[in-house]
Write a protein that holds these residues in place. Structure first.
Motif, PDB file in Angstrom:
ATOM      1  N   UNK A  16       6.837  11.793  10.639  1.00 36.68           N
ATOM      2  CA  UNK A  16       7.027  10.469  10.046  1.00 36.68           C
ATOM      3  C   UNK A  16       5.789  10.109   9.249  1.00 36.68           C
ATOM      4  N   UNK A  17       5.998   9.594   8.058  1.00 35.55           N
ATOM      5  CA  UNK A  17       4.880   9.186   7.207  1.00 35.55           C
ATOM      6  C   UNK A  17       5.129   7.761   6.744  1.00 35.55           C
ATOM      7  N   UNK A  18       4.376   6.838   7.306  1.00 37.49           N
ATOM      8  CA  UNK A  18       4.577   5.419   7.023  1.00 37.49           C
ATOM      9  C   UNK A  18       3.786   5.004   5.787  1.00 37.49           C
ATOM     10  N   UNK A  19       4.492   4.442   4.823  1.00 35.69           N
ATOM     11  CA  UNK A  19       3.861   3.920   3.613  1.00 35.69           C
ATOM     12  C   UNK A  19       3.415   2.488   3.861  1.00 35.69           C
ATOM     13  N   UNK A  20       2.150   2.211   3.604  1.00 34.50           N
ATOM     14  CA  UNK A  20       1.594   0.883   3.862  1.00 34.50           C
ATOM     15  C   UNK A  20       0.860   0.390   2.614  1.00 34.50           C
ATOM     16  N   UNK A  21       1.277  -0.729   2.029  1.00 31.44           N
ATOM     17  CA  UNK A  21       0.541  -1.252   0.876  1.00 31.44           C
ATOM     18  C   UNK A  21      -0.866  -1.666   1.274  1.00 31.44           C
ATOM     19  N   UNK A  22      -1.854  -1.138   0.591  1.00 28.91           N
ATOM     20  CA  UNK A  22      -3.239  -1.448   0.942  1.00 28.91           C
ATOM     21  C   UNK A  22      -3.609  -2.880   0.602  1.00 28.91           C
ATOM     22  N   UNK A  23      -2.730  -3.567  -0.078  1.00 29.04           N
ATOM     23  CA  UNK A  23      -2.965  -4.976  -0.380  1.00 29.04           C
ATOM     24  C   UNK A  23      -2.668  -5.887   0.801  1.00 29.04           C
ATOM     25  N   UNK A  24      -2.149  -5.311   1.910  1.00 30.20           N
ATOM     26  CA  UNK A  24      -1.752  -6.110   3.066  1.00 30.20           C
ATOM     27  C   UNK A  24      -2.498  -5.644   4.325  1.00 30.20           C
ATOM     28  N   UNK A  52      -4.981  -4.467  -7.566  1.00 35.34           N
ATOM     29  CA  UNK A  52      -5.476  -3.098  -7.392  1.00 35.34           C
ATOM     30  C   UNK A  52      -6.894  -3.057  -6.810  1.00 35.34           C
ATOM     31  N   UNK A  53      -7.783  -3.844  -7.348  1.00 33.60           N
ATOM     32  CA  UNK A  53      -9.173  -3.798  -6.889  1.00 33.60           C
ATOM     33  C   UNK A  53      -9.300  -4.270  -5.450  1.00 33.60           C
ATOM     34  N   UNK A  54      -8.630  -5.353  -5.096  1.00 34.84           N
ATOM     35  CA  UNK A  54      -8.658  -5.855  -3.727  1.00 34.84           C
ATOM     36  C   UNK A  54      -8.028  -4.847  -2.770  1.00 34.84           C
ATOM     37  N   UNK A  55      -6.932  -4.223  -3.177  1.00 33.06           N
ATOM     38  CA  UNK A  55      -6.278  -3.229  -2.324  1.00 33.06           C
ATOM     39  C   UNK A  55      -7.220  -2.059  -2.054  1.00 33.06           C
ATOM     40  N   UNK A  56      -7.950  -1.637  -3.072  1.00 32.59           N
ATOM     41  CA  UNK A  56      -8.885  -0.524  -2.899  1.00 32.59           C
ATOM     42  C   UNK A  56      -9.957  -0.890  -1.873  1.00 32.59           C
ATOM     43  N   UNK A  57     -10.462  -2.103  -1.944  1.00 34.89           N
ATOM     44  CA  UNK A  57     -11.482  -2.559  -0.989  1.00 34.89           C
ATOM     45  C   UNK A  57     -10.901  -2.647   0.421  1.00 34.89           C
TER      46      UNK A  57
END
Length: 312
Positions: A16-24, A52-57
């Motif tokens: 199983x590979x769970x996709x998680x938005x890095x913005x959350x 994008x920038x916040x998600x990367x952080x």
């Protein structure tokens, strides 16, 4: 058996590979304690350009703050595509600030081996510059017509490449295919219209020692549809499947785990073949069916997976 052999480059449990938005960040925290074998922190499609920038952080902080390995998980980061201006900063920031904490980078929309070469060159230089002793792997998303046309060449890339993933949504768009939902079946097609593409990708993976992962199923309100898709992918040889919603994780783990009866039979196959070998025979019978060396190879695949699940 050919004298040219490409053994599996890296064994990782990836049912199983769970996709998680890095913005959350809240979703990231939940993923760390959930049942998924694999988690990828998404900087690409699940993140709007202003975020994008916040998600990367957020991603870098989560890599450094959470002990993913101790939680029994492999953690990956899906970077932005090479055709965007986000990609280079994704690689530089993640590798420089958390390169000893991330296990793999997932490269989207890989079309030619040179796409992987670019990412690998950056990762190599940053690891050397930072003195990281861990080695970050690469995984490639095959989700365009160009990528599928070159899938065998991409699989032969070598280097850090560990796995190929089938990205059905972008693949459907690239092929201009008519589909009802992400990963769903078109009722006007006599069967599974993704069968040929997944099969081709799996062949390339098995030929060159890579893991093969099926992509998303968009309708998370349809668990049976998800399981049917996962069963078809497993039948073709995939190691696991994406989950775009936490409810899909347990479904993937169920489908891609060998049942106890299958594990028991695998052990019996090997036992019977050892007995036959001691008696000078190359084949044997089990429950009224012939078994031979090929049966043992299939049985050992089951046992390797069972042992990996038990070790988790």
């Amino acid at each position: 058996m050919s004298h040219t052999l490409h053994p599996l480059r890296r064994q990782r449990l990836q049912r199983s590979e769970l996709a998680v938005p890095a913005s959350n960040p809240a979703m990231i925290d939940k993923a760390a304690t959930g049942p998924a074998d694999y988690v990828f922190l998404d900087l690409e499609d699940a993140v709007a350009p202003p975020e994008k920038e916040r998600a990367r952080k957020n991603c870098i902080q989560a890599l450094n703050d959470i002990d993913w390995a101790a939680a029994g998980k492999t953690v990956s980061v899906r970077i932005n595509g090479l055709d965007t201006h986000y990609m280079y900063r994704d690689v530089v920031d993640v590798m420089e600030q958390a390169g000893d904490r991330v296990h793999t980078l997932l490269v989207p929309k890989v079309g030619v081996p040179g796409d992987l070469y670019m990412v690998e060159a950056m990762v190599n230089q940053i690891e050397m510059a930072k003195g990281h002793t861990s080695r970050v792997g690469l995984e490639a998303l095959i989700e365009t017509a160009l990528g599928m046309a070159n899938v065998e060449a991409i699989a032969q890339f070598g280097g850090r490449l560990e796995a190929l993933h089938f990205g059905v949504a972008d693949y459907a768009a690239s092929m201009r295919a008519r589909t009802t939902n992400i990963g769903g079946l078109n009722p006007h097609y006599p069967g599974d219209q993704w069968h040929s593409a997944i099969s081709r990708m799996v062949v390339a993976c098995r030929a060159y020692g890579l893991r093969a992962i099926d992509g998303p199923f968009g309708d998370f309100s349809d668990p049976e549809g998800y399981k049917e898709g996962a069963r078809r992918a497993a039948a073709l040889g995939c190691d696991g499947k994406w989950a775009i919603h936490p409810s899909q994780v347990t479904l993937a783990n169920e489908v891609f785990s060998p049942p106890e009866t299958e594990v028991t039979r695998a052990r019996r196959i090997i036992e019977e073949l050892r007995k036959a070998e001691a008696e000078g025979r190359g084949a044997a019978a089990l429950d009224g069916k012939m078994i031979d060396a090929a049966s043992e190879r299939m049985a050992r695949n089951v046992l390797v997976l069972a042992d990996a699940i038990a070790a988790r």
